[in-house]
Motif scaffolding. Structure first.
Motif, PDB file in Angstrom:
ATOM      1  N   PHE A 134       0.848  -1.190   0.000  1.00 48.27           N
ATOM      2  CA  PHE A 134       0.000   0.000   0.000  1.00 48.27           C
ATOM      3  C   PHE A 134       0.885   1.242   0.000  1.00 48.27           C
ATOM      4  CE2 PHE A 134      -2.456  -3.444   1.670  1.00 48.27           C
ATOM      5  CZ  PHE A 134      -3.754  -3.233   1.211  1.00 48.27           C
ATOM      6  N   THR A 135       0.404   2.317  -0.590  1.00 49.10           N
ATOM      7  CA  THR A 135       1.229   3.517  -0.690  1.00 49.10           C
ATOM      8  C   THR A 135       0.405   4.790  -0.569  1.00 49.10           C
ATOM      9  OG1 THR A 135       2.962   4.600  -2.006  1.00 49.10           O
ATOM     10  CG2 THR A 135       1.067   3.715  -3.215  1.00 49.10           C
ATOM     11  N   CYS A 136       1.076   5.873  -0.243  1.00 48.44           N
ATOM     12  CA  CYS A 136       0.467   7.205  -0.241  1.00 48.44           C
ATOM     13  C   CYS A 136       1.579   8.237  -0.257  1.00 48.44           C
ATOM     14  CB  CYS A 136      -0.421   7.421   0.992  1.00 48.44           C
ATOM     15  SG  CYS A 136       0.495   7.633   2.545  1.00 48.44           S
ATOM     16  N   THR A 137       1.232   9.460  -0.614  1.00 53.06           N
ATOM     17  CA  THR A 137       2.097  10.595  -0.329  1.00 53.06           C
ATOM     18  C   THR A 137       1.394  11.412   0.732  1.00 53.06           C
ATOM     19  OG1 THR A 137       3.361  12.415  -1.305  1.00 53.06           O
ATOM     20  CG2 THR A 137       1.117  12.112  -2.100  1.00 53.06           C
ATOM     21  N   SER A 138       2.178  12.047   1.620  1.00 48.75           N
ATOM     22  CA  SER A 138       1.537  12.602   2.808  1.00 48.75           C
ATOM     23  C   SER A 138       2.379  13.683   3.459  1.00 48.75           C
ATOM     24  CB  SER A 138       1.299  11.464   3.818  1.00 48.75           C
ATOM     25  OG  SER A 138       0.791  11.940   5.032  1.00 48.75           O
ATOM     26  N   THR A 139       1.672  14.631   4.104  1.00 47.99           N
ATOM     27  CA  THR A 139       2.344  15.575   4.995  1.00 47.99           C
ATOM     28  C   THR A 139       2.344  15.049   6.423  1.00 47.99           C
ATOM     29  OG1 THR A 139       0.279  16.797   5.331  1.00 47.99           O
ATOM     30  CG2 THR A 139       1.738  17.562   3.573  1.00 47.99           C
ATOM     31  N   GLY A 140       1.740  13.881   6.663  1.00 50.06           N
ATOM     32  CA  GLY A 140       1.854  13.297   7.997  1.00 50.06           C
ATOM     33  C   GLY A 140       0.747  12.376   8.447  1.00 50.06           C
ATOM     34  N   ASN A 141      -0.493  12.862   8.555  1.00 57.15           N
ATOM     35  CA  ASN A 141      -1.557  12.061   9.148  1.00 57.15           C
ATOM     36  C   ASN A 141      -1.954  10.868   8.282  1.00 57.15           C
ATOM     37  OD1 ASN A 141      -1.950  13.460  11.580  1.00 57.15           O
ATOM     38  ND2 ASN A 141      -3.269  14.975  10.602  1.00 57.15           N
ATOM     39  N   THR A 142      -2.014  11.067   6.978  1.00 59.36           N
ATOM     40  CA  THR A 142      -2.350   9.956   6.081  1.00 59.36           C
ATOM     41  C   THR A 142      -1.312   8.852   6.194  1.00 59.36           C
ATOM     42  OG1 THR A 142      -3.473  11.433   4.528  1.00 59.36           O
ATOM     43  CG2 THR A 142      -2.769   9.302   3.683  1.00 59.36           C
ATOM     44  N   SER A 143      -0.047   9.239   6.244  1.00 52.78           N
ATOM     45  CA  SER A 143       1.030   8.245   6.277  1.00 52.78           C
ATOM     46  C   SER A 143       0.998   7.410   7.552  1.00 52.78           C
ATOM     47  CB  SER A 143       2.383   8.931   6.140  1.00 52.78           C
ATOM     48  OG  SER A 143       2.655   9.780   7.236  1.00 52.78           O
ATOM     49  N   SER A 144       0.770   8.048   8.692  1.00 47.16           N
ATOM     50  CA  SER A 144       0.772   7.292   9.944  1.00 47.16           C
ATOM     51  C   SER A 144      -0.432   6.360  10.027  1.00 47.16           C
ATOM     52  CB  SER A 144       0.814   8.233  11.155  1.00 47.16           C
ATOM     53  OG  SER A 144      -0.199   9.203  11.105  1.00 47.16           O
ATOM     54  N   SER A 145      -1.569   6.810   9.494  1.00 47.11           N
ATOM     55  CA  SER A 145      -2.752   5.958   9.474  1.00 47.11           C
ATOM     56  C   SER A 145      -2.545   4.766   8.549  1.00 47.11           C
ATOM     57  CB  SER A 145      -3.972   6.773   9.032  1.00 47.11           C
ATOM     58  OG  SER A 145      -5.141   5.982   9.058  1.00 47.11           O
ATOM     59  N   SER A 150      -1.721  -0.960   7.539  1.00 48.54           N
ATOM     60  CA  SER A 150      -0.957  -1.918   6.737  1.00 48.54           C
ATOM     61  C   SER A 150      -0.290  -2.949   7.631  1.00 48.54           C
ATOM     62  CB  SER A 150       0.091  -1.187   5.896  1.00 48.54           C
ATOM     63  OG  SER A 150      -0.508  -0.364   4.936  1.00 48.54           O
ATOM     64  N   SER A 151       0.347  -2.479   8.690  1.00 50.26           N
ATOM     65  CA  SER A 151       1.006  -3.408   9.607  1.00 50.26           C
ATOM     66  C   SER A 151      -0.011  -4.290  10.321  1.00 50.26           C
ATOM     67  CB  SER A 151       1.832  -2.622  10.637  1.00 50.26           C
ATOM     68  OG  SER A 151       2.900  -1.953  10.004  1.00 50.26           O
ATOM     69  N   LEU A 152      -1.161  -3.704  10.681  1.00 52.42           N
ATOM     70  CA  LEU A 152      -2.211  -4.469  11.346  1.00 52.42           C
ATOM     71  C   LEU A 152      -2.711  -5.605  10.463  1.00 52.42           C
ATOM     72  CD1 LEU A 152      -3.990  -4.375  13.999  1.00 52.42           C
ATOM     73  CD2 LEU A 152      -5.661  -3.103  12.642  1.00 52.42           C
ATOM     74  N   SER A 153      -2.694  -5.389   9.145  1.00 50.03           N
ATOM     75  CA  SER A 153      -3.179  -6.402   8.204  1.00 50.03           C
ATOM     76  C   SER A 153      -2.045  -7.231   7.612  1.00 50.03           C
ATOM     77  CB  SER A 153      -3.970  -5.730   7.079  1.00 50.03           C
ATOM     78  OG  SER A 153      -3.143  -4.866   6.328  1.00 50.03           O
ATOM     79  N   ASN A 154      -0.862  -7.150   8.231  1.00 50.93           N
ATOM     80  CA  ASN A 154       0.300  -7.926   7.789  1.00 50.93           C
ATOM     81  C   ASN A 154       0.710  -7.586   6.362  1.00 50.93           C
ATOM     82  OD1 ASN A 154       2.363  -9.794   8.326  1.00 50.93           O
ATOM     83  ND2 ASN A 154       1.230 -11.462   7.345  1.00 50.93           N
ATOM     84  N   SER A 155       0.665  -6.303   6.048  1.00 50.74           N
ATOM     85  CA  SER A 155       1.052  -5.819   4.730  1.00 50.74           C
ATOM     86  C   SER A 155       2.156  -4.776   4.883  1.00 50.74           C
ATOM     87  CB  SER A 155      -0.154  -5.195   4.006  1.00 50.74           C
ATOM     88  OG  SER A 155      -1.187  -6.138   3.854  1.00 50.74           O
ATOM     89  N   GLN A 156       2.742  -4.370   3.761  1.00 47.52           N
ATOM     90  CA  GLN A 156       3.810  -3.377   3.770  1.00 47.52           C
ATOM     91  C   GLN A 156       3.301  -2.066   3.188  1.00 47.52           C
ATOM     92  OE1 GLN A 156       7.265  -3.633   4.913  1.00 47.52           O
ATOM     93  NE2 GLN A 156       6.819  -1.449   4.752  1.00 47.52           N
ATOM     94  N   SER A 157       3.720  -0.966   3.794  1.00 48.49           N
ATOM     95  CA  SER A 157       3.351   0.352   3.275  1.00 48.49           C
ATOM     96  C   SER A 157       4.601   1.103   2.827  1.00 48.49           C
ATOM     97  CB  SER A 157       2.591   1.163   4.326  1.00 48.49           C
ATOM     98  OG  SER A 157       3.330   1.281   5.530  1.00 48.49           O
ATOM     99  N   MET A 204       1.201  -1.060  -6.466  1.00 50.38           N
ATOM    100  CA  MET A 204       0.739  -0.816  -5.099  1.00 50.38           C
ATOM    101  C   MET A 204      -0.666  -0.222  -5.116  1.00 50.38           C
ATOM    102  SD  MET A 204       4.143   0.926  -3.453  1.00 50.38           S
ATOM    103  CE  MET A 204       5.780   0.234  -3.706  1.00 50.38           C
ATOM    104  N   TYR A 205      -1.361  -0.387  -4.011  1.00 42.34           N
ATOM    105  CA  TYR A 205      -2.706   0.170  -3.845  1.00 42.34           C
ATOM    106  C   TYR A 205      -2.573   1.555  -3.231  1.00 42.34           C
ATOM    107  CZ  TYR A 205      -7.640   0.350  -2.337  1.00 42.34           C
ATOM    108  OH  TYR A 205      -8.956   0.689  -2.132  1.00 42.34           O
ATOM    109  N   ILE A 206      -3.059   2.585  -3.946  1.00 38.55           N
ATOM    110  CA  ILE A 206      -2.912   3.973  -3.500  1.00 38.55           C
ATOM    111  C   ILE A 206      -3.999   4.335  -2.497  1.00 38.55           C
ATOM    112  CG2 ILE A 206      -2.857   6.383  -4.229  1.00 38.55           C
ATOM    113  CD1 ILE A 206      -1.909   5.443  -6.963  1.00 38.55           C
ATOM    114  N   CYS A 207      -3.583   4.931  -1.395  1.00 40.59           N
ATOM    115  CA  CYS A 207      -4.515   5.247  -0.309  1.00 40.59           C
ATOM    116  C   CYS A 207      -4.667   6.735  -0.046  1.00 40.59           C
ATOM    117  CB  CYS A 207      -4.086   4.533   0.973  1.00 40.59           C
ATOM    118  SG  CYS A 207      -4.301   2.747   0.897  1.00 40.59           S
TER     119      CYS A 207
END
Length: 419
Positions: A134-145, A150-157, A204-207
């Protein structure tokens, strides 16, 4: 459920999932509520308030039937997001000079921001399609979420973060959750354009907010507010504006509630931007039809530091359907409003405080009547931008209206009593 483009009215099947239309417009989820029993759903939503350990204990999945009914339960990820507090605060009332204000504290979400409401649905949808990156670009809040889910679902971000004008706290939170963080020279807008251009190559899946399932999840914020008020919403919903995904989502949620017959009138929406990053407000104020990006956005409120918000057309649609308005506020106004919210025992990040700053200006001007009620969305946690706290209360305390500096004292009783 279908994907619908508001720009050209084209529709796509969910099996043909994409982030944008062939015409260049953003897509949104279109649901058919014609056979929905609203009274039955209201009862079901009330019953789910007693849930504790199932996914329906989530303040998002509680409303699954009007968010993502087609998702199989086995794909539902949750950290019991939502269920955030709705408060009144005397100090805030005094600051505004009015009494009928509520604060919806999305800062109480698991990763500390409103992004969790949308991210949990986006990641769940991505997992249902078989994605593990999974991927995103972020100034902060999107990235931490994203990193958390991703980690909770055993995936990589994989997170792309501008190298300037961001909050280090949010980046450290993202790193701690296990994301691979790539910093780059440029702005949030550059990162979004990169992901859109190379989406297929990345695999990757964009979030980001271009993802229509993000918007579906975020609209649960307005569902919670409406349910709290027994489906009678206040006169105004006040929301900060950065990428404009939140105002887009809340507007969609309001239209859904109206179409379902849950509410019988739409509240007005007030969108607040920071003066140094207010291209959408400038467009609305100047009665222009096309947004002119701000190439060098600059505000101390890092979550608002976006010069080319991708969801501006959806945000404009929200304002049009709710008779909404916009306003911009200075960093000084944001920080003073933030201090009042913090010292009320609630707390928020700077972007959140723009709501109170904007509301104060409009109450003072008479554009909003003192008897009108409002809910302000506080989008992020107090500790998201500690550099701002240090500057306001310690480094520049003499110039800060509500500074609360440290007191150095010997441990002598008379000295302590006189503080």
């Amino acid at each position: 459920m279908k994907l619908h483009c508001n720009d050209c009215d084209k529709r796509y099947s969910l099996s043909d999932f994409k982030y944008g239309c062939s015409c260049g417009g953003l897509l949104e989820i279109e649901q058919d509520f014609s056979n929905v029993d609203s009274d039955y759903l209201k009862q079901k939503f009330e019953e789910r308030l007693s849930e504790r350990v199932t996914p329906y204990a989530s303040g998002v999945w509680r409303y699954k039937e009007i968010i993502f009914p087609e998702l199989e339960d086995r794909h539902m990820i949750t950290k019991y997001e939502g269920n955030t507090g709705l408060y009144q605060a005397e100090k805030v009332n005094q600051y505004l000079g009015v009494q009928k204000i509520w604060l919806k504290c999305q800062s109480e979400n698991p990763s500390g921001s409103f992004k969790d409401n949308g991210m949990v649905v986006a990641v769940s949808h991505g997992k249902s399609l078989g994605f593990n990156k999974f991927t995103c670009t972020s100034t902060g809040n999107t990235s931490s979420s994203l990193a958390m889910y991703s980690s909770l679902s055993n995936s990589q971000s994989y997170v792309f973060v501008p190298d300037k004008n961001i909050s280090l706290n949010k980046v450290l939170q993202t790193v701690s959750y296990g994301a691979k963080v790539i910093t780059f020279e440029g702005t949030y807008d550059d990162g979004i354009q990169f992901l859109e251009k190379y989406n297929n190559e990345l695999g990757m899946y964009i979030c980001n907010s271009i993802n229509p399932f993000r918007i579906e999840g975020q609209k649960s914020i307005i569902f919670e507010i409406a349910q709290y008020f027994h489906w009678n919403l206040p006169d105004w919903i006040v929301v900060p504006g950065g990428a404009l995904s939140n105002v887009s989502a809340l507007g969609k949620g309001l239209r859904d509630l109206y179409d379902l017959g849950f509410i019988h009138k739409l509240p007005r929406v007030l969108l607040v931007q920071a003066e140094g990053a207010s291209p959408f407000h400038q467009m609305i104020r100047n009665n222009e039809s096309i947004l002119k990006p701000e190439p060098h956005p600059r505000t101390i409120a890092s979550a608002l530091n976006i010069g080319n918000p991708p969801s501006w057309k959806k945000a404009k649609h929200t304002l049009n359907t709710t008779q909404g308005i916009t306003i911009s506020v200075t960093d000084e106004e944001i920080l003073n409003a933030k201090a009042v919210i913090d010292q009320s025992g609630i707390g928020c990040e700077p972007a959140s405080a723009s709501t109170i700053a904007g509301l104060k200006k409009l109450y003072a001007s008479g554009e909003i009547h003192p008897e009108e009620t409002a809910v302000c969305i506080l989008t992020g946690n107090l500790l998201k931008d500690t550099e701002v706290l240090q500057h306001y209360h310690l480094d520049d305390s003499k110039n800060s209206l509500f500074a609360n500096p440290l007191f150095k004292s010997e441990l002598i009783i008379d000295s302590i009593i006189n503080l």
